[in-house]
Design an enzyme around this catalytic site. Structure first.
Site: not given
Length: 253
Positions: A12-14, A99, A101, A169, A175, A215, A236-237
């Site tokens: 997920n590049w967000k 998600h 967010e 999640e 993150g 993470s 994610g990141g």
């Protein structure tokens, strides 16, 4: 009948990625070799602006693409939104809905997320429905209540189990560098599968892939991906760089 669940590694590049970032998808495609393809499905969810451009790169390497959200309606006067049909037309096969967010930043309810999941299914997409508790909820002993409620409210009861991907999640691990223990992950994934089984019908949850997110990185991927009822990861990141994303995938070599 339960079929073996094929692991899925989803990135997920967000709100990250410009056209220059397509080079990372090219590197991921180059590193997604036969040994990995035998054991793993790979999915990248870039920003919608890159979907069409990424589709040619991804298709040649048998990498799936997905959207990060969709509207609950197929068309209409919804300025700035994107429909599931538009995502499919741009080359997507999956879409993330619910998600944390989106739940927090946009106040999305379980009912809205279920409507988005239904829109995804109608467009031929597989929804990845996200659930998870905050740190305050976990410390209050409410983790199962929250996750169970999200599953009951967000997952369409009539969905075919092979068309559903669930992503657990823990919000407090996204993150932050914090990661639940393997036993914590096993407990929550087992609980989630039991709740999906109760929702869809006895035995059907055995065909549902449940991803872990929060993470995940190359250094902990092998340990986390070996946990019972974990069928891959929503990353994610660490999915933004090919070396990190493929490093997580290496847990399945």
């Amino acid at each position: 009948m339960t079929v073996p669940r094929r692991p899925l590694l989803a990135g997920n590049w967000k709100m990250n990625g410009l056209r220059a970032s397509l080079a990372q998808i090219e590197l991921i495609a180059a590193g997604f070799d036969g040994a990995l393809r035998e054991n793993l499905d790979l999915l990248i969810c870039p920003p919608a602006t890159l979907l069409a451009s990424a589709s040619a790169i991804a298709a040649s390497a048998r990498i799936a693409l997905g959207g990060q959200d969709c509207h609950s309606k197929a068309t209409g006067a919804h300025t700035g939104d994107i429909s599931a049909q538009m995502l499919a037309d741009a080359g997507a096969a999956y879409v993330i809905v619910g998600h944390s967010e989106r739940r927090a930043d946009h106040g999305e309810s379980d009912g809205l997320i279920q409507a988005k999941a239904r829109a995804a299914l109608a467009a031929g997409l597989t929804p990845i429905i996200c659930v998870g508790e905050t740190r305050e909820q976990r410390e209050a002993g409410e983790a199962e209540t929250i996750v169970g409620g999200q599953i009951a409210g967000s997952v369409p009861q009539d969905i075919a189990p092979e068309r559903l991907v669930l992503a657990y999640e823990p919000v407090w691990a996204i993150g932050t560098g914090l990661t639940p223990t393997p036993s914590d992950v096993a407990q929550m994934h087992g609980f989630a599968r039991a709740r999906v089984d109760a929702l869809l019908g006895a035995g059907k949850a055995g065909n549902v892939r449940i991803l872990y997110g929060g993470s995940v990185k190359p250094s902990n991927a092998t340990e986390l991906m070996r946990v019972a009822d974990v069928d891959g990861a929503l990353v994610g990141g660490a999915s933004l760089l090919a070396c990190d994303f493929l490093g997580i995938g290496a847990a399945y070599r």
